[in-house]
Write a protein that holds these residues in place. Structure first.
Motif, PDB file in Angstrom:
ATOM      1  N   HIS A 101      26.324 -37.979 -34.845  1.00 24.51           N
ATOM      2  CA  HIS A 101      25.754 -37.994 -36.185  1.00 24.51           C
ATOM      3  C   HIS A 101      24.846 -36.779 -36.406  1.00 24.51           C
ATOM      4  O   HIS A 101      24.993 -36.050 -37.396  1.00 24.51           O
ATOM      5  CB  HIS A 101      24.953 -39.302 -36.373  1.00 24.51           C
ATOM      6  N   LEU A 104      26.745 -33.479 -36.411  1.00 22.96           N
ATOM      7  CA  LEU A 104      27.357 -33.141 -37.703  1.00 22.96           C
ATOM      8  C   LEU A 104      26.325 -32.512 -38.645  1.00 22.96           C
ATOM      9  O   LEU A 104      26.606 -31.539 -39.348  1.00 22.96           O
ATOM     10  CB  LEU A 104      27.974 -34.397 -38.328  1.00 22.96           C
ATOM     11  N   GLN A 105      25.108 -33.098 -38.596  1.00 26.99           N
ATOM     12  CA  GLN A 105      24.044 -32.547 -39.452  1.00 26.99           C
ATOM     13  C   GLN A 105      23.722 -31.098 -39.065  1.00 26.99           C
ATOM     14  O   GLN A 105      23.571 -30.219 -39.921  1.00 26.99           O
ATOM     15  CB  GLN A 105      22.774 -33.396 -39.323  1.00 26.99           C
ATOM     16  N   GLU A 114      25.240 -28.750 -46.246  1.00 26.03           N
ATOM     17  CA  GLU A 114      25.588 -30.006 -45.584  1.00 26.03           C
ATOM     18  C   GLU A 114      26.557 -30.851 -46.417  1.00 26.03           C
ATOM     19  O   GLU A 114      27.279 -31.706 -45.902  1.00 26.03           O
ATOM     20  CB  GLU A 114      24.324 -30.818 -45.281  1.00 26.03           C
ATOM     21  N   GLU A 118      30.295 -34.027 -46.129  1.00 21.19           N
ATOM     22  CA  GLU A 118      30.013 -35.413 -46.524  1.00 21.19           C
ATOM     23  C   GLU A 118      31.194 -36.342 -46.238  1.00 21.19           C
ATOM     24  O   GLU A 118      31.038 -37.504 -45.878  1.00 21.19           O
ATOM     25  CB  GLU A 118      29.670 -35.462 -48.015  1.00 21.19           C
ATOM     26  N   THR A 121      31.452 -38.125 -42.486  1.00 21.49           N
ATOM     27  CA  THR A 121      30.397 -38.964 -41.901  1.00 21.49           C
ATOM     28  C   THR A 121      30.969 -40.290 -41.382  1.00 21.49           C
ATOM     29  O   THR A 121      32.109 -40.649 -41.680  1.00 21.49           O
ATOM     30  CB  THR A 121      29.298 -39.262 -42.938  1.00 21.49           C
ATOM     31  N   GLY A 122      30.167 -40.985 -40.599  1.00 23.66           N
ATOM     32  CA  GLY A 122      30.548 -42.313 -40.112  1.00 23.66           C
ATOM     33  C   GLY A 122      31.716 -42.269 -39.168  1.00 23.66           C
ATOM     34  O   GLY A 122      31.764 -41.445 -38.252  1.00 23.66           O
ATOM     35  N   ASN A 125      33.772 -39.052 -38.448  1.00 24.00           N
ATOM     36  CA  ASN A 125      33.138 -37.901 -37.771  1.00 24.00           C
ATOM     37  C   ASN A 125      33.971 -37.510 -36.550  1.00 24.00           C
ATOM     38  O   ASN A 125      34.125 -38.292 -35.618  1.00 24.00           O
ATOM     39  CB  ASN A 125      31.712 -38.294 -37.321  1.00 24.00           C
TER      40      ASN A 125
END
Lengths: 302, 229
Positions: A101, A104-105, A114, A118, A121-122, A125
């Motif tokens: 997580h 990814l950021q 960023e 989007e 995510t989750g 990823n």
């Protein structure tokens, strides 16, 4: 002769030596000035190289300390066990765990937007969890990477192999080059002082002969020349130190205010700088003394 | 005081000896002329006594001490008991008369107060009072040699060794210098003078040691210069 007599004689002797050294320097002041000037130039270059060497080393260390191994984990990896194994490795300066997580950021931030990620995510990823491991120096990074790659749960490792090798190589070259140039300059400066003192001795050769006939000890004859050499060495060194000090101050202020990159920071630690300046002072004085001693030795046989 | 026992000196192996098998005894307070032709060994003999040179063979005793085995400290003490006078004066041109004479005391670490007393006294003894501030090149040859003698006597040495001290001065000045050496000798110092000045030697009637080819061929009390040599 009692001890008081010996002390009085010693004081008279030192008084004579100082007077002779001052007379000799003032009599040959142009030669003394040129010699001191040459020492100043030699030591300024030598000092410049030394300062460059410590700054280069610092830059290298800054870069090296930012070199890291990215350890990508597979989904089944036992993270606490792996963390324990990494922690126990020799040559590690720091490490941190980055879950997918946060990874990814970080990736999003490195892209500058960023929002682009989007969609990922989750569950979508694709990035794995990873450890970022830093070594205490660049040379250790390849070995660390090899060791970590063998750990269960590690899918792959990545580090700037080329960069790490280049930095180690350049750092070695720069150190060798600096040491070589410094030795050459030191020998040159000793030769210069030697020449100045040889000329001074040659001018006073007749005086030395007469003094030997009068029963002067070798040290009585030697010491004024030694003091003369030390004075020349000291003057040259102080000029060199003043020049270096001022120049380095300007350089440090400029870099601190306008450095374009994080790792390009000047060395400002007083301990390091004082050590360099004291070493130069000692070296300059020693060069003056050594030059004198070598020059007058062969004139003392009467 | 000085005893030379079978002393020889060869400068280069294979060359003729400068001094060969010399035996001499010199008492304290003597006045001695060393005479002989050029190359006879007079200067070498003086250098051997002052220990500027080491003998190749034999022993030289000074006050019963063997000078040939002296190490640096004894050698310095030995030289400080001698006063040397040279034909070419060997004065330092950049130093004043006072500084030239003071040098002999400075090299032995004498205190400035003592130097200030003894230097003018020595200059007065050689007749140069008032010339303290002059430089050697402002003086005549005779006066320069007097400075050399003042430098030799300022430490009140036991022995004065003079190598051709009148060689560079005119006849009249030479007589004046010899008077000075006699006065110094009367003060108790042993005076040894190497010279070619036969008229001075003949007139003064002192002990004369004649050298030829490095050997002593004559040694007479109240002697004279042997013209044959």
């Amino acid at each position: 002769m009692n001890s008081k007599g010996v002390i009085t004689m010693l004081i008279n002797y030192l008084n004579y030596c100082f007077r002779q050294a001052v007379i000799s320097v003032s009599r040959n002041r142009w030669l003394a000035l040129v010699s001191a000037g040459m020492i100043a130039v030699s030591l300024s270059i030598l000092g410049g190289f030394l300062l460059m060497a410590v700054n280069t080393n610092q830059v290298m260390q800054n870069i090296q300390s930012n070199l890291e191994v990215a350890v990508f984990l597979d989904d089944a990896a036992d993270i606490p066990v792996l963390e324990k194994k990494i922690e126990q490795l020799d040559g590690i300066s720091s490490y941190r765990f980055v879950d997918k997580h946060h990874g990814l950021q970080e990736f999003g931030r490195s892209l500058g937007d960023e929002a682009l990620l989007e969609e990922l995510t989750g569950e979508r990823n694709p990035l794995p969890d990873l450890f970022r491991v830093r070594g205490v120096e660049a040379g250790l990074i390849p070995a660390l990477a090899d060791q970590i790659e063998q750990f269960p749960g590690v899918e792959s490792v990545d580090y700037g192999r080329e960069l790490a090798q280049s930095i180690t190589r350049i750092s070695g070259w720069l150190n060798s080059f600096s040491i070589g140039i410094s030795i050459l300059l030191a020998v040159g400066a000793i030769f210069l002082v030697g020449t100045a003192i040889r000329l001074s001795v040659a001018i006073r050769q007749e005086e030395i002969g007469i003094m030997k006939h009068l029963g002067a000890s070798n040290w009585f004859i030697r010491l004024p020349f030694l003091l003369e050499g030390l004075a020349i060495g000291c003057t040259g060194t102080l000029v060199a130190l003043a020049t270096l000090g001022l120049g380095y101050y300007q350089f440090a202020v400029f870099l601190l205010q306008k450095s374009p990159v994080f790792f390009l920071q000047p060395v400002t630690a007083p301990a390091k700088l004082v050590l360099i300046f004291l070493s130069l002072l000692l070296l300059g004085i020693m060069m003056g003394g050594l030059g004198s001693i070598f020059s007058i030795r062969r004139f003392l046989k009467v | 005081m000085i005893n030379m026992v079978s002393v020889s000196k060869v400068y280069k192996p294979g060359s003729a000896p400068a001094v060969s098998d010399v035996n001499l005894h010199i008492d304290q307070g003597e006045f001695i002329f060393l005479v002989g032709p050029s190359g006879a060994g007079k200067t070498t003999l003086i250098k051997l006594i002052s220990r500027e040179e080491m003998p190749t063979a034999g022993r030289i005793f000074f006050l019963d001490n063997d000078t040939t085995i002296y190490k640096e400290p004894e050698l310095l003490r030995h030289r400080r008991r001698m006063g040397l006078v040279f034909q070419d004066f060997r004065l330092l041109k950049s130093k004043t008369v006072y500084e030239n004479v003071a040098l002999a005391l400075e090299v032995t670490g004498r205190p400035p107060r003592e130097i200030k007393e003894r230097v003018p006294a020595a200059l007065a003894r050689v007749g140069l009072a008032g010339k303290e501030g002059s430089f050697p090149n402002e003086l005549s040859g005779g006066e320069q040699q007097r400075v050399g003698i003042a430098r030799a006597i300022v430490r009140e040495p036991l022995v004065i060794l003079a190598d051709e001290p009148t060689g560079n001065v005119d006849r009249e000045t030479a007589w004046g210098l010899m008077d000075l050496f006699e006065t110094i000798n009367q003060g108790g110092a042993t005076v040894i003078i190497a010279t070619h000045a036969w008229d001075l030697v003949d007139c003064l009637k002192k002990r004369v040691i004649t050298l030829e080819k490095g050997q002593v061929i004559g040694d007479e009390q109240q002697g004279s210069y042997n013209h044959a040599h």
